[in-house]
Scaffold this motif. Structure first.
Motif, PDB file in Angstrom:
ATOM      1  N   ILE A   1      27.600   4.584  38.013  1.00 35.82           N
ATOM      2  CA  ILE A   1      29.017   4.332  38.265  1.00 35.82           C
ATOM      3  C   ILE A   1      29.144   3.711  39.651  1.00 35.82           C
ATOM      4  CG2 ILE A   1      31.316   5.361  38.532  1.00 35.82           C
ATOM      5  CD1 ILE A   1      30.341   7.675  36.750  1.00 35.82           C
ATOM      6  N   ALA A   2      29.977   2.692  39.761  1.00 34.72           N
ATOM      7  CA  ALA A   2      30.187   2.024  41.045  1.00 34.72           C
ATOM      8  C   ALA A   2      31.659   2.078  41.438  1.00 34.72           C
ATOM      9  CB  ALA A   2      29.719   0.567  40.983  1.00 34.72           C
ATOM     10  N   ILE A   3      31.903   2.273  42.730  1.00 36.62           N
ATOM     11  CA  ILE A   3      33.237   2.143  43.312  1.00 36.62           C
ATOM     12  C   ILE A   3      33.199   0.870  44.148  1.00 36.62           C
ATOM     13  CG2 ILE A   3      34.983   3.204  44.783  1.00 36.62           C
ATOM     14  CD1 ILE A   3      33.614   5.907  44.231  1.00 36.62           C
ATOM     15  N   ARG A   4      33.967  -0.109  43.727  1.00 36.86           N
ATOM     16  CA  ARG A   4      33.896  -1.420  44.362  1.00 36.86           C
ATOM     17  C   ARG A   4      35.298  -1.999  44.575  1.00 36.86           C
ATOM     18  NH1 ARG A   4      29.723  -0.071  45.873  1.00 36.86           N
ATOM     19  NH2 ARG A   4      27.639  -0.779  45.270  1.00 36.86           N
ATOM     20  N   HIS A   5      35.372  -3.028  45.420  1.00 37.97           N
ATOM     21  CA  HIS A   5      36.642  -3.699  45.695  1.00 37.97           C
ATOM     22  C   HIS A   5      36.790  -5.010  44.932  1.00 37.97           C
ATOM     23  CE1 HIS A   5      37.335  -0.643  48.582  1.00 37.97           C
ATOM     24  NE2 HIS A   5      36.459  -1.084  49.456  1.00 37.97           N
ATOM     25  N   VAL A   6      35.811  -5.338  44.109  1.00 38.26           N
ATOM     26  CA  VAL A   6      35.889  -6.531  43.261  1.00 38.26           C
ATOM     27  C   VAL A   6      35.550  -6.130  41.836  1.00 38.26           C
ATOM     28  CG1 VAL A   6      35.343  -8.165  45.092  1.00 38.26           C
ATOM     29  CG2 VAL A   6      33.479  -7.153  43.769  1.00 38.26           C
ATOM     30  N   ARG A   7      36.155  -6.816  40.884  1.00 38.62           N
ATOM     31  CA  ARG A   7      35.851  -6.540  39.477  1.00 38.62           C
ATOM     32  C   ARG A   7      34.590  -7.300  39.077  1.00 38.62           C
ATOM     33  NH1 ARG A   7      39.862  -6.907  34.199  1.00 38.62           N
ATOM     34  NH2 ARG A   7      38.294  -6.277  32.672  1.00 38.62           N
ATOM     35  N   PRO A   8      33.636  -6.613  38.469  1.00 40.49           N
ATOM     36  CA  PRO A   8      32.405  -7.306  38.063  1.00 40.49           C
ATOM     37  C   PRO A   8      32.661  -8.263  36.911  1.00 40.49           C
ATOM     38  CG  PRO A   8      32.438  -5.098  37.162  1.00 40.49           C
ATOM     39  CD  PRO A   8      33.638  -5.193  38.077  1.00 40.49           C
ATOM     40  N   GLU A   9      31.856  -9.303  36.862  1.00 43.00           N
ATOM     41  CA  GLU A   9      32.002 -10.310  35.821  1.00 43.00           C
ATOM     42  C   GLU A   9      31.042 -10.090  34.661  1.00 43.00           C
ATOM     43  OE1 GLU A   9      34.379 -12.496  35.855  1.00 43.00           O
ATOM     44  OE2 GLU A   9      35.082 -11.916  37.854  1.00 43.00           O
ATOM     45  N   GLN A  10      30.049  -9.220  34.835  1.00 43.15           N
ATOM     46  CA  GLN A  10      29.035  -9.046  33.814  1.00 43.15           C
ATOM     47  C   GLN A  10      29.642  -8.423  32.554  1.00 43.15           C
ATOM     48  OE1 GLN A  10      28.880  -8.012  36.914  1.00 43.15           O
ATOM     49  NE2 GLN A  10      26.919  -8.507  37.866  1.00 43.15           N
ATOM     50  N   PRO A  11      29.376  -9.005  31.387  1.00 40.64           N
ATOM     51  CA  PRO A  11      29.983  -8.516  30.145  1.00 40.64           C
ATOM     52  C   PRO A  11      29.492  -7.141  29.713  1.00 40.64           C
ATOM     53  CG  PRO A  11      28.348 -10.214  29.672  1.00 40.64           C
ATOM     54  CD  PRO A  11      28.527 -10.195  31.160  1.00 40.64           C
ATOM     55  N   ASP A  12      28.351  -6.687  30.254  1.00 42.84           N
ATOM     56  CA  ASP A  12      27.807  -5.393  29.851  1.00 42.84           C
ATOM     57  C   ASP A  12      28.409  -4.232  30.628  1.00 42.84           C
ATOM     58  OD1 ASP A  12      26.139  -6.560  27.992  1.00 42.84           O
ATOM     59  OD2 ASP A  12      24.510  -6.830  29.428  1.00 42.84           O
ATOM     60  N   LEU A  13      29.366  -4.521  31.505  1.00 41.90           N
ATOM     61  CA  LEU A  13      29.974  -3.486  32.323  1.00 41.90           C
ATOM     62  C   LEU A  13      31.437  -3.285  31.953  1.00 41.90           C
ATOM     63  CD1 LEU A  13      28.517  -4.404  35.830  1.00 41.90           C
ATOM     64  CD2 LEU A  13      27.619  -2.770  34.182  1.00 41.90           C
ATOM     65  N   ILE A  14      31.913  -2.071  32.161  1.00 48.82           N
ATOM     66  CA  ILE A  14      33.313  -1.733  31.942  1.00 48.82           C
ATOM     67  C   ILE A  14      33.929  -1.450  33.305  1.00 48.82           C
ATOM     68  CG2 ILE A  14      34.898  -0.027  30.965  1.00 48.82           C
ATOM     69  CD1 ILE A  14      32.820   0.484  28.794  1.00 48.82           C
ATOM     70  N   ALA A  15      35.102  -2.000  33.578  1.00 46.46           N
ATOM     71  CA  ALA A  15      35.751  -1.797  34.868  1.00 46.46           C
ATOM     72  C   ALA A  15      37.185  -1.316  34.665  1.00 46.46           C
ATOM     73  CB  ALA A  15      35.753  -3.096  35.679  1.00 46.46           C
ATOM     74  N   ARG A  16      37.595  -0.399  35.526  1.00 52.65           N
ATOM     75  CA  ARG A  16      38.972   0.085  35.497  1.00 52.65           C
ATOM     76  C   ARG A  16      39.557  -0.008  36.907  1.00 52.65           C
ATOM     77  NH1 ARG A  16      40.444   6.203  33.904  1.00 52.65           N
ATOM     78  NH2 ARG A  16      39.145   5.621  32.100  1.00 52.65           N
ATOM     79  N   LEU A  17      40.702  -0.653  37.030  1.00 46.92           N
ATOM     80  CA  LEU A  17      41.408  -0.708  38.311  1.00 46.92           C
ATOM     81  C   LEU A  17      42.138   0.617  38.491  1.00 46.92           C
ATOM     82  CD1 LEU A  17      42.396  -2.316  40.797  1.00 46.92           C
ATOM     83  CD2 LEU A  17      44.294  -3.121  39.384  1.00 46.92           C
ATOM     84  N   VAL A  18      41.726   1.410  39.485  1.00 48.43           N
ATOM     85  CA  VAL A  18      42.325   2.732  39.654  1.00 48.43           C
ATOM     86  C   VAL A  18      43.405   2.771  40.722  1.00 48.43           C
ATOM     87  CG1 VAL A  18      40.340   4.009  38.786  1.00 48.43           C
ATOM     88  CG2 VAL A  18      40.439   3.429  41.211  1.00 48.43           C
ATOM     89  N   ARG A  19      43.368   1.814  41.655  1.00 50.10           N
ATOM     90  CA  ARG A  19      44.394   1.853  42.702  1.00 50.10           C
ATOM     91  C   ARG A  19      44.378   0.567  43.507  1.00 50.10           C
ATOM     92  NH1 ARG A  19      44.651   4.855  47.942  1.00 50.10           N
ATOM     93  NH2 ARG A  19      42.670   5.828  47.441  1.00 50.10           N
ATOM     94  N   GLU A  20      45.528   0.177  44.008  1.00 49.12           N
ATOM     95  CA  GLU A  20      45.633  -0.873  45.017  1.00 49.12           C
ATOM     96  C   GLU A  20      45.781  -0.169  46.353  1.00 49.12           C
ATOM     97  OE1 GLU A  20      45.330  -4.050  44.924  1.00 49.12           O
ATOM     98  OE2 GLU A  20      45.359  -4.501  42.775  1.00 49.12           O
TER      99      GLU A  20
END
Length: 296
Positions: free
Chosen positions: A147-166
């Motif tokens: 699991i990663a906490i990041r400030h950019v959304r990944p582009e890789q199709p094998d990953l799932i990303a959720r925007l949790v907060r601004e």
């Protein structure tokens, strides 16, 4: 107005939720193992039941309407509540075991993760948590983290990303530094102050110039590629530094400068592999992180 007696097909809700998180019907269909026309019909059926439009097409992608955005927040809460109920009802929290690696920046690893890890220790004492303090977006793809906490959304199709907060960031300096050098009253005053660089300073300057900051490379007298080291320099009185509000406000001896200055907005994304839907331990950790990071 929606009839409160209206019942909804969970498959339609799931189709909407996955489409919203994946950004397109084709990606959502792959995620759910369905055909795109089938998924499209499920989303359309939900729109008909609700009497509102949930998506609008922009180029090749789908964007949520205002109604869709409001529904998404409630549907995510439904999913997370259902997951928690299922874990509690089956007594699985105590039985979740195995290793989960979380990667986050060194600043977040030190300042934000510990209270979340304490909750996980209580709820799932058999879990083994590794923290990978890194800003490298490739950690997940190399399987160095789950699991990663990041400030950019990944582009890789094998990953799932959720925007949790601004989240919001501001500029801070140590009281010791401000007592010595004076407290800037205007942006123009910053020309005579020192800054602590974190990462790519020229890129940082490109961001600050449209904000009217009259500074250049000469203002950056100290710095580090490590955000944690740069923040420590700021705390020790070496100069002014940007920092996430929740981290800075919990740091003693630090003052926010120019209170009327507009905040720096940056997203917080939670990202994981597609095993999120099949791994109980990753799901639990992911949802716990989301619960904490969603809070202001």
């Amino acid at each position: 107005m929606i009839d409160p007696k209206t019942t909804f097909d969970w498959n339609h809700i799931r189709a909407f939720l996955t489409t919203a998180e994946e950004g397109s019907l084709s990606a959502a269909a792959r995620q759910l193992g369905q055909t795109q026309p089938t998924l499209g019909r499920q989303v359309a059926a939900l729109e008909e039941d609700l009497g509102v439009m949930l998506f609008e097409r922009v180029g090749r992608t789908l964007e949520l309407t205002v109604a869709g955005g409001e529904l998404l927040e409630h549907v995510r809460a439904m999913r997370e509540a259902a997951d928690r109920v299922a874990l509690v009802a089956s007594g699985q929290n105590q039985d979740v075991d195995g290793r989960v690696a979380i990667t986050a920046s060194d600043v977040y690893s030190v300042h934000l993760l510990p209270p979340i890890l304490r909750e996980l220790r209580v709820n799932a004492p058999r879990l083994i948590i590794d923290v990978v303090a890194s800003d490298d977006v490739q950690d997940l793809m190399r399987r160095e983290a789950d699991i990663a906490i990041r400030h950019v959304r990944p582009e890789q199709p094998d990953l799932i990303a959720r925007l949790v907060r601004e989240a919001k960031g501001y500029f801070y300096a140590a009281t010791e530094y401000l007592d010595l050098r004076g407290r800037p009253k205007t942006v123009a005053d910053l020309k005579h102050h020192d800054f602590v660089g974190s990462g790519d300073v020229p890129r940082m300057l490109e961001y600050l110039k449209p904000m009217g900051f009259p500074i250049d490379l000469d203002n950056f007298r100290t710095g580090s590629d490590s955000g944690l080291v740069a923040w420590e320099m700021c705390k020790q009185g070496f100069g002014i530094s940007p920092m996430a509000e929740d981290v800075a406000e919990a740091t003693p001896g630090i003052e926010r400068i120019l209170p009327d200055l507009a905040p720096i907005g940056f997203p917080i994304w939670l990202t994981t592999h597609r095993e999120l839907h099949t791994s109980r331990r990753i799901r639990m950790v992911f949802d716990t992180l989301a619960d904490h990071l969603t809070k202001d």
